[in-house]
Design an enzyme around this catalytic site. Structure first.
Site, PDB file in Angstrom:
ATOM      1  N   ASN A 252       0.840  -1.224   0.000  1.00 38.92           N
ATOM      2  CA  ASN A 252       0.000   0.000   0.000  1.00 38.92           C
ATOM      3  C   ASN A 252       0.867   1.264   0.000  1.00 38.92           C
ATOM      4  O   ASN A 252       0.511   2.264  -0.596  1.00 38.92           O
ATOM      5  CB  ASN A 252      -1.047   0.058   1.131  1.00 38.92           C
ATOM      6  CG  ASN A 252      -0.792  -0.883   2.262  1.00 38.92           C
ATOM      7  OD1 ASN A 252       0.349  -1.271   2.480  1.00 38.92           O
ATOM      8  ND2 ASN A 252      -1.821  -1.251   2.969  1.00 38.92           N
ATOM      9  N   CYS A 253       2.023   1.184   0.660  1.00 37.92           N
ATOM     10  CA  CYS A 253       2.884   2.378   0.739  1.00 37.92           C
ATOM     11  C   CYS A 253       3.427   2.774  -0.640  1.00 37.92           C
ATOM     12  O   CYS A 253       3.869   3.909  -0.834  1.00 37.92           O
ATOM     13  CB  CYS A 253       4.049   2.131   1.693  1.00 37.92           C
ATOM     14  SG  CYS A 253       3.499   1.560   3.303  1.00 37.92           S
TER      15      CYS A 253
ATOM     16  N   THR B  41      -7.123  -8.730  22.737  1.00 39.23           N
ATOM     17  CA  THR B  41      -8.284  -7.863  22.963  1.00 39.23           C
ATOM     18  C   THR B  41      -8.947  -8.235  24.288  1.00 39.23           C
ATOM     19  O   THR B  41      -8.419  -9.076  25.032  1.00 39.23           O
ATOM     20  CB  THR B  41      -9.313  -8.022  21.820  1.00 39.23           C
ATOM     21  OG1 THR B  41      -9.868  -9.343  21.928  1.00 39.23           O
ATOM     22  CG2 THR B  41      -8.678  -7.815  20.450  1.00 39.23           C
TER      23      THR B  41
ATOM     24  N   PRO C 102      -9.818 -13.155  25.366  1.00 39.36           N
ATOM     25  CA  PRO C 102      -8.462 -13.744  25.335  1.00 39.36           C
ATOM     26  C   PRO C 102      -8.158 -14.578  24.081  1.00 39.36           C
ATOM     27  O   PRO C 102      -6.995 -14.840  23.796  1.00 39.36           O
ATOM     28  CB  PRO C 102      -8.405 -14.606  26.604  1.00 39.36           C
ATOM     29  CG  PRO C 102      -9.805 -14.746  27.073  1.00 39.36           C
ATOM     30  CD  PRO C 102     -10.587 -13.596  26.529  1.00 39.36           C
TER      31      PRO C 102
ATOM     32  N   ILE D 273      -9.099 -13.567  21.056  1.00 33.64           N
ATOM     33  CA  ILE D 273      -9.085 -12.665  19.891  1.00 33.64           C
ATOM     34  C   ILE D 273      -7.964 -11.645  20.070  1.00 33.64           C
ATOM     35  O   ILE D 273      -7.852 -11.000  21.115  1.00 33.64           O
ATOM     36  CB  ILE D 273     -10.448 -11.950  19.700  1.00 33.64           C
ATOM     37  CG1 ILE D 273     -11.575 -12.987  19.613  1.00 33.64           C
ATOM     38  CG2 ILE D 273     -10.422 -11.077  18.452  1.00 33.64           C
ATOM     39  CD1 ILE D 273     -12.964 -12.406  19.389  1.00 33.64           C
TER      40      ILE D 273
ATOM     41  N   GLY E  18      -2.098  -3.723  14.067  1.00 30.62           N
ATOM     42  CA  GLY E  18      -2.070  -2.775  12.951  1.00 30.62           C
ATOM     43  C   GLY E  18      -2.942  -1.544  13.174  1.00 30.62           C
ATOM     44  O   GLY E  18      -3.202  -1.124  14.299  1.00 30.62           O
ATOM     45  N   ASP E  19      -3.379  -0.975  12.068  1.00 30.48           N
ATOM     46  CA  ASP E  19      -4.101   0.307  12.098  1.00 30.48           C
ATOM     47  C   ASP E  19      -5.397   0.236  12.898  1.00 30.48           C
ATOM     48  O   ASP E  19      -5.936   1.269  13.292  1.00 30.48           O
ATOM     49  CB  ASP E  19      -4.453   0.747  10.669  1.00 30.48           C
ATOM     50  CG  ASP E  19      -3.231   1.163   9.861  1.00 30.48           C
ATOM     51  OD1 ASP E  19      -2.119   1.133  10.414  1.00 30.48           O
ATOM     52  OD2 ASP E  19      -3.410   1.511   8.679  1.00 30.48           O
TER      53      ASP E  19
HETATM   54  C1  FAD Z   1      -1.279   5.074  -0.045  1.00 25.64           C
HETATM   55  C2  FAD Z   1      -0.685   4.651   1.273  1.00 25.64           C
HETATM   56  C3  FAD Z   1       0.645   4.972   1.538  1.00 25.64           C
HETATM   57  C4  FAD Z   1       1.208   4.619   2.758  1.00 25.64           C
HETATM   58  N1  FAD Z   1       2.516   4.919   2.989  1.00 25.64           N
HETATM   59  C5  FAD Z   1       3.083   4.557   4.161  1.00 25.64           C
HETATM   60  C6  FAD Z   1       4.452   4.788   4.394  1.00 25.64           C
HETATM   61  O1  FAD Z   1       5.166   5.315   3.530  1.00 25.64           O
HETATM   62  N2  FAD Z   1       4.964   4.438   5.595  1.00 25.64           N
HETATM   63  C7  FAD Z   1       4.201   3.843   6.571  1.00 25.64           C
HETATM   64  O2  FAD Z   1       4.718   3.517   7.648  1.00 25.64           O
HETATM   65  N3  FAD Z   1       2.893   3.590   6.361  1.00 25.64           N
HETATM   66  C8  FAD Z   1       2.323   3.923   5.192  1.00 25.64           C
HETATM   67  N4  FAD Z   1       1.007   3.642   4.969  1.00 25.64           N
HETATM   68  C9  FAD Z   1       0.219   3.034   6.054  1.00 25.64           C
HETATM   69  C10 FAD Z   1       0.399   1.519   6.082  1.00 25.64           C
HETATM   70  O3  FAD Z   1       0.169   0.997   4.811  1.00 25.64           O
HETATM   71  C11 FAD Z   1      -0.543   0.927   7.097  1.00 25.64           C
HETATM   72  O4  FAD Z   1      -0.248   1.486   8.355  1.00 25.64           O
HETATM   73  C12 FAD Z   1      -0.440  -0.577   7.176  1.00 25.64           C
HETATM   74  O5  FAD Z   1      -0.711  -1.169   5.941  1.00 25.64           O
HETATM   75  C13 FAD Z   1      -1.418  -1.106   8.221  1.00 25.64           C
HETATM   76  O6  FAD Z   1      -1.418  -2.488   8.197  1.00 25.64           O
HETATM   77  P1  FAD Z   1      -2.721  -3.289   8.619  1.00 25.64           P
HETATM   78  O7  FAD Z   1      -2.409  -4.734   8.452  1.00 25.64           O
HETATM   79  O8  FAD Z   1      -3.212  -2.827   9.931  1.00 25.64           O
HETATM   80  O9  FAD Z   1      -3.831  -2.827   7.580  1.00 25.64           O
HETATM   81  P2  FAD Z   1      -3.833  -2.952   5.991  1.00 25.64           P
HETATM   82  O10 FAD Z   1      -2.479  -3.167   5.475  1.00 25.64           O
HETATM   83  O11 FAD Z   1      -4.612  -1.807   5.499  1.00 25.64           O
HETATM   84  O12 FAD Z   1      -4.656  -4.280   5.758  1.00 25.64           O
HETATM   85  C14 FAD Z   1      -5.970  -4.439   6.243  1.00 25.64           C
HETATM   86  C15 FAD Z   1      -6.721  -5.343   5.271  1.00 25.64           C
HETATM   87  O13 FAD Z   1      -7.855  -5.866   5.944  1.00 25.64           O
HETATM   88  C16 FAD Z   1      -8.862  -6.058   4.980  1.00 25.64           C
HETATM   89  N5  FAD Z   1     -10.154  -6.158   5.685  1.00 25.64           N
HETATM   90  C17 FAD Z   1     -10.747  -5.191   6.444  1.00 25.64           C
HETATM   91  N6  FAD Z   1     -11.897  -5.657   6.943  1.00 25.64           N
HETATM   92  C18 FAD Z   1     -12.039  -6.932   6.499  1.00 25.64           C
HETATM   93  C19 FAD Z   1     -13.044  -7.926   6.684  1.00 25.64           C
HETATM   94  N7  FAD Z   1     -14.110  -7.705   7.435  1.00 25.64           N
HETATM   95  N8  FAD Z   1     -12.867  -9.121   6.073  1.00 25.64           N
HETATM   96  C20 FAD Z   1     -11.766  -9.349   5.312  1.00 25.64           C
HETATM   97  N9  FAD Z   1     -10.798  -8.449   5.094  1.00 25.64           N
HETATM   98  C21 FAD Z   1     -10.931  -7.250   5.693  1.00 25.64           C
HETATM   99  C22 FAD Z   1      -8.764  -4.834   4.109  1.00 25.64           C
HETATM  100  O14 FAD Z   1      -9.316  -5.077   2.835  1.00 25.64           O
HETATM  101  C23 FAD Z   1      -7.254  -4.592   4.063  1.00 25.64           C
HETATM  102  O15 FAD Z   1      -6.683  -5.102   2.875  1.00 25.64           O
HETATM  103  C24 FAD Z   1       0.419   3.961   3.741  1.00 25.64           C
HETATM  104  C25 FAD Z   1      -0.914   3.628   3.473  1.00 25.64           C
HETATM  105  C26 FAD Z   1      -1.453   3.961   2.246  1.00 25.64           C
HETATM  106  C27 FAD Z   1      -2.868   3.593   1.959  1.00 25.64           C
END
Ligand code: FAD
Length: 552
Positions: free
Chosen positions: A43-44, A276, A279, A281, A285-286
């Site tokens: 995504n980055c 969470t 226990p 679950i 990440g975000d």
């Molecule tokens: C354009 C962009 C640029 C970025 N650049 C940077 C950077 O340069 N440096 C940096 O540190 N961070 C950057 N980030 C942020 C970074 O990508 C995120 O912090 C990171 O990906 C978070 O990881 P995650 O696993 O929590 O979520 P994500 O990587 O977003 O993955 C979550 C996934 O869960 C899936 N999902 C959600 N709900 C459900 C459901 N109910 N059932 C099934 N699937 C589901 C979504 O479709 C998604 O694909 C950027 C983000 C974006 C969008």
């Protein structure tokens, strides 16, 4: 019976957890559900395909479900959304997005790695054709297709955060005329305003129009292109394509509906093992609420590094190891044309909000020895506790060597170090790379001078109040340097003639001394204080003051 672990979300946090789990437990039954068509994508990297800097779209897809099955024995189900969690039965309901087929899946442990959703502000007229967020590969494809099909020439980026500025830079690279509209008075709010100001100048230098403190009130139909943005001050900006980058919020719906505890910040509440309130679950990440590594307050800090590390920690815990997450410092970096801006820890706003006492020093050292070709100035700000000297945060902007300095300070903050440690750090040096006193050492020394009482500093924003209270501003630069600008009302007494002209200075008023960067004025303050004058060094001096004066 092998353990059955279900993971919701197959990108940064989810996939890190999945692959680490496999390495720890060869026999576990690991299923990853991903709502989108791609797992493990970069995504980055998305903004950089918009401008063609990452030319090959395929490079953004790091792994395929097939490969993950072959190498890691993972059951990866793309295009499959998890709709609900039944905590009593320990099952989830999942639906295939394309076929509509639903299934109920049992788990021993469940990991929520659902990430964050792009915020769509309630601006009237938003969400029409030609308006895009940028979080997924389909989002990016949509922007690319729209630009091509409509021969887009103008772009409006809503939001001057990290992703908004990356998108703006790349759309400009693609040849579009770009406007960034930001409701706040500055871009990049993790930086303090005098630091963000350098980035604003860089955007303008490259022809990006910047509208600060001037939010979009509504979008109207346009005869051509996507829409016309009408700003708060009435300005109308037509745009062929609009990118919405105003921030993200934790995608915590699934967790909320499952009755899991949600933190005050809106992220899923977890303990240090990332468990969470149930226990069985876990969450990474975000989507989670973290503890801010400096202030200790709850925060949502959406970054890739933390998500990846959290994935690994959760896997360790599920596999029986006791592993703890130690908080997020918010270490972040962005390139904006020729500048790099980076930040770690808390900024002034956060420190003030949390009631943390702080002091700040600004410096403008060179990225490497000034006599070696290619040295570039770095605007560096370090925040520290005024008594203990503990490091609280740092920000840097410049063309070279910025990420290295912020990474060193991030390491120092993580290790609980102080400004004294910064002054003492032994960093690698040869003329092409640094200086015998690296900017990091200099920052530590400048801060030590404050805590040791060798000098009092004033901040750029204190100048008007100090002058109103009777302070006399003394400029110790060489007269020629004043051609590039002065602080109004300042008296010129170059450092070299200061000792001969002490009789010109009042002993009853405070002297606010500055040079270009704060170094010569520190020397001047040492002279003045020892001759009985009341003196304050303007930290960062004219360069910092001037940066902060740039009109929005
Ligand atoms: C354009 C962009 C640029 C970025 N650049 C940077 C950077 O340069 N440096 C940096 O540190 N961070 C950057 N980030 C942020 C970074 O990508 C995120 O912090 C990171 O990906 C978070 O990881 P995650 O696993 O929590 O979520 P994500 O990587 O977003 O993955 C979550 C996934 O869960 C899936 N999902 C959600 N709900 C459900 C459901 N109910 N059932 C099934 N699937 C589901 C979504 O479709 C998604 O694909 C950027 C983000 C974006 C969008």
């Amino acid at each position: 019976m092998p353990k059955r672990i279900l993971i919701v979300g197959g990108v940064a946090g989810g996939m890190s957890a999945a692959t680490r789990l496999r390495r720890l437990d060869e026999f576990a039954d690991i299923v990853v559900f991903e709502r989108g068509p791609f797992v493990s994508f970069a995504n980055c990297g998305l903004p950089y395909h918009l401008g063609g800097e990452i030319a090959d779209r395929g490079k953004l897809i790091v792994q395929s479900p097939q490969r993950l099955k072959q190498v890691f024995k993972l059951d990866v189900r793309a295009n499959t959304e998890v709709l609900a969690v039944d905590r009593t039965a320990k099952t989830v309901t999942a639906r295939h997005i394309i076929t509509g087929e639903e299934s109920t899946e049992r788990y021993d442990d469940l990991i929520l790695a659902t990430g964050a959703a792009a915020v769509m502000p309630p601006t009237p007229g938003l969400r029409r054709a030609g308006h895009f967020t940028l979080r997924t590969i389909p989002d990016m494809d949509g922007v690319m297709d729209w630009i091509t099909k409509h021969s887009a020439k103008t772009a409006l980026v809503l939001g001057g955060g990290f992703i908004g500025l990356e998108a703006a830079e790349q759309l400009h690279r693609r040849g579009l005329t770009v406007t960034v509209v930001e409701k706040n008075p500055q871009v990049l709010t993790p930086l303090d305003p005098e630091m963000a100001s350098h980035v604003q100048l860089e955007l303008k230098k490259h022809g990006v129009r910047l509208e600060l403190s001037n939010p979009v009130e509504r979008f109207e139909d346009a005869k051509t292109g996507a829409s016309v943005a009408v700003l708060a001050n009435g300005t109308r900006i037509p745009a062929d394509v609009v990118i919405v980058g105003v921030g993200v919020r934790p995608e915590s719906k699934l967790a909320k509906e499952a009755g899991l505890e949600i933190g005050t910040s809106g992220g899923v509440k977890v303990n240090s093992r990332l468990q969470t309130s149930d226990p069985h679950i876990w969450a990474v990440g975000d989507v989670i609420e973290v503890t801010h590594g400096v202030t200790g307050t709850p925060a949502v800090i959406p970054l890739a590094g933390p998500a990846n590390r959290q994935g690994r920690i959760v896997a360790d815990n599920i596999a029986g190891q006791d592993s703890h997450y130690r908080g997020t410092l918010g270490t972040a970096v962005v390139r904006v044309f020729d500048l790099t801006a980076a930040v770690v820890g808390a900024n002034e706003v956060l420190l003030a909000k949390t009631g943390t006492p702080f002091q700040a020093v600004h410096l403008h050292p060179n990225s490497h020895a000034g006599y070696f070709p290619g040295a570039k100035p770095i605007a560096l700000k370090v925040l520290f506790h005024p008594e203990s000297g503990k490091l609280l945060g740092a920000q840097a902007v410049g063309e070279d060597g910025v990420n290295k300095r912020i990474d060193v300070i991030a390491t120092a903050i993580f290790g609980g170090m102080t400004i004294d440690d910064l002054a003492e750090l032994e960093l690698c040096y040869a003329p092409p790379f640094g200086s015998a006193k690296d900017p990091i050492n200099l920052a530590g020394m400048a801060a030590q001078n404050v805590t040791e009482g060798l000098v009092s500093v004033a901040q750029w924003h204190e100048v008007p109040a100090l002058v109103a209270a009777g302070a006399v501003v003394i400029d110790v630069r060489e007269p020629g340097e004043r051609d590039g600008g002065i602080i109004p009302g300042s008296r010129s007494i170059p450092l070299g003639s200061l000792r001969d002209r002490l009789n010109e200075l009042p002993k009853d008023a405070e002297l606010l001394v500055h040079c270009a960067s704060g170094q010569r004025s520190y020397n001047a303050c040492r002279v003045l204080v020892q001759h009985g004058f009341k003196c304050r060094n303007l930290t960062g001096s004219f360069k910092t003051w001037k940066a902060a004066q740039q009109p929005a």
